[in-house]
Scaffold this active site. Structure first.
Site, short mmCIF file in Angstrom:
data_model
loop_
_atom_site.label_atom_id
_atom_site.label_comp_id
_atom_site.label_asym_id
_atom_site.label_seq_id
_atom_site.Cartn_x
_atom_site.Cartn_y
_atom_site.Cartn_z
CG ASP A 90 -0.23 0.15 2.55
OD1 ASP A 90 0.83 -0.48 2.73
OD2 ASP A 90 -0.72 0.89 3.43
CD GLU A 160 4.13 1.22 7.23
OE1 GLU A 160 4.76 1.57 8.25
OE2 GLU A 160 3.83 2.04 6.34
N1 BES Z 1 8.66 3.25 5.45
C1 BES Z 1 8.06 4.18 6.36
C2 BES Z 1 8.84 4.31 7.64
C3 BES Z 1 10.24 4.85 7.53
C4 BES Z 1 10.65 5.67 6.49
C5 BES Z 1 11.13 4.50 8.49
C6 BES Z 1 11.96 6.11 6.43
C7 BES Z 1 12.43 4.97 8.45
C8 BES Z 1 12.85 5.77 7.39
C9 BES Z 1 6.64 3.71 6.65
O1 BES Z 1 5.96 3.37 5.48
C10 BES Z 1 5.87 4.86 7.24
O2 BES Z 1 5.70 5.83 6.58
N2 BES Z 1 5.41 4.70 8.47
C11 BES Z 1 4.55 5.66 9.07
C12 BES Z 1 3.82 5.08 10.23
C13 BES Z 1 2.40 4.69 9.98
C14 BES Z 1 1.71 4.31 11.26
C15 BES Z 1 1.59 5.60 9.14
C16 BES Z 1 5.33 6.83 9.60
O3 BES Z 1 6.49 6.67 10.01
O4 BES Z 1 4.76 7.91 9.61
MN MN Z 2 7.06 2.17 4.27
MN MN Z 3 5.31 5.28 4.50
#
Ligand code: BES
Ligand code: MN
Ligand code: MN
Length: 464
Positions: A90, A160
């Site tokens: 996603d 995610e």
């Molecule tokens: N891939 C990201 C997380 C990420 C990006 C970690 C770059 C470290 C470096 C993940 O898809 C993401 O965006 N996670 C969200 C959390 C979620 C609960 C919406 C975030 O970190 O905002």
């Molecule tokens: Mn991600």
């Molecule tokens: Mn993300």
């Protein structure tokens, strides 16, 4: 396993590996948008097909209460280790659309300063379709060159970007078939294309929404203004009170559980190359800001934060309208660091906002989603396998870093399955994840595909 064998197969199939990824990127699998539900399913279907073609067995689209998980496996020998690959198909909503230089779901390849050999511009190119698909192609290479040295299981989810609310239940329900030794994830960043790094931490998250209600209807701001509380004014004041003059968060108890790093650990962190000038230039800001007493790397890596993600209310259309609105809203998230608890922070935030609200308004605080912070041990065979694999393909030892983002399911992998994760990311923080013009370097894509099989080889060797 010969590295040249992998390289040969990769070189011969480069164009196909790219065009397959571009096809995936054309499907708008925005998990947050109910209008995209069919496209999210189509993407799961596509991932399933690709896993089958690459050689996986028992591939299925496994239902959850939300978007499905794509599962597949290749068991070559039950006595050998099992690597579980996690990724997400996603993507974030592409908005604001008018800031994209090309349509978000029509991938194009363009050169940039940091990607002189070209980058794929599309929503999800880096986060996470591009990085997830590297694993499918690395698996294909190992299958087709007869070099898969252990068992592998794929678990590619579709929620995610909306908090993985149903995956926690799914992993518990599927605990039996998720027996394995380590979780391998490419969904984080490296420092630069010539400075490999591996995240040894992720921040946790508590995502809240606040509603402030003043008078029972929108009012004429001249007739009533000055005598009735304006909920937007009040909400702004409440939000402003969350930080002091040192950018320290003022919510009582907020820092109570925070694990402070000792001088030695902070010195280690400071070894990562970082140019504040380049950082400011890239973002076009005259000055950085943040919690007093900490460096930029620390502010995003080891310190908790509070940010408003959106704020609305009143009149936001064309021109001007004199109105004293009845309601105001804000979405507020807090990034958490080790030992803080997402639930506890939710409680503290709620209590604080309810306690500071003046009697002239009603305040409703609600919770969206959350996740716990993570630290990854550098002493495990899996971490060494990852580090050595990168060293081989980049010609440099990767630097351990603490990522500022969150992947909520990672803490649950440990909690519910007892499994550690390796954050084997190949993107760059500057690849505009979640922003307009997200992109992923071709070099990064191919380098990931080349490096992943070396992880498997090293991991099996170190496990003997
Ligand atoms: N891939 C990201 C997380 C990420 C990006 C970690 C770059 C470290 C470096 C993940 O898809 C993401 O965006 N996670 C969200 C959390 C979620 C609960 C919406 C975030 O970190 O905002
Ligand atoms: Mn991600
Ligand atoms: Mn993300």
């Amino acid at each position: 396993m010969e590295r040249s064998e992998i390289k040969n197969y990769l070189d011969k199939n480069k164009d196909r590996f790219l065009s397959e990824l571009l096809d995936l990127l054309r499907i708008p699998s925005v998990s947050a948008d109910p209008n995209c539900a069919a496209d999210v399913n189509r993407t799961a279907e596509a991932v399933k097909q690709r896993l089958i073609e690459a050689g996986a067995d028992k591939v299925e689209i496994s239902k959850t209460k939300g978007h499905p998980v794509v599962y597949g496996e290749k068991i070559i020998d039950p006595s050998k280790p099992t690597v579980i690959v996690y990724g997400h198909y996603d993507v974030q909503p592409p908005d604001p659309l008018d800031l994209w230089h090309s349509p978000p779901f029509e991938p194009v390849i363009k050169k940039t300063e940091l990607h002189p050999e070209g980058a794929i511009f599309a929503r999800g190119s880096c986060d996470d379709k591009g990085q997830m698909y590297m694993h499918v192609k690395a698996f294909e290479i190992m299958m087709k060159t007869n070099t898969l040295p252990c068992n592998v299981k794929f678990m590619i989810e579709g929620e995610e970007e909306v908090g993985s609310a149903n995956l926690g239940t799914w992993i518990v329900e599927n605990k039996a078939r998720l027996k394995g030794d380590v979780i391998l994830i490419s969904d984080t960043s490296m420092i630069a294309n010539d400075i490999p790094s591996i995240d040894i931490g992720l921040r946790g998250l508590t995502y809240m929404e606040v509603e402030v209600v003043g008078p029972n209807r929108d009012l004429h701001s001249g007739v009533y203004g000055g005598a009735v509380a304006n909920p937007i004014n009040v909400l702004c004041k409440m939000i402003a009170s969350c930080h002091d003059e040192n950018n320290h968060i003022t919510i009582p108890g907020f820092y109570d559980a925070v694990t402070e790093l000792n001088a030695e650990e902070r010195k280690e962190l400071a070894k990562a190359p970082f140019s504040l000038d380049a950082y400011k230039k890239d973002l076009n800001v005259a000055e950085d800001q943040g919690e007093k007493g900490y460096t930029s790397i620390e502010r995003t890596g080891i310190r908790p934060t509070l940010d408003v993600n959106g704020i609305w209310g009143g009149y936001t259309g064309e021109g001007a309208k004199t109105v004293l609105p009845s309601k105001a809203y804000a979405k507020i998230s807090m990034r958490l660091v080790p030992n803080q608890s997402s639930e506890k922070i939710c409680e503290l935030f709620t209590k604080y906002f309810e306690s500071i609200a003046p009697k002239s308004v009603k305040v409703k605080v609600s919770h969206h989603h959350g996740g716990e912070p993570v630290v990854v041990s550098m002493d495990s065979p899996a971490f060494k396998a990852a580090s050595n694999a990168m060293e081989e393909t980049f010609g440099k030892k990767p630097i351990p870093t603490r990522g500022g983002g969150s992947i909520p399911i990672v803490a649950l992998f440990k909690d519910k399955l007892g499994l550690d994760s390796i954050l084997f990311g190949f993107g760059l923080d500057t690849d505009a994840l979640h922003s307009p013009n997200e992109h992923y370097g071709l070099v990064n894509y191919y380098k990931g595909i080349e490096t992943i099989p070396l992880f498997y080889r090293n991991y099996v060797a170190l496990n003997k």
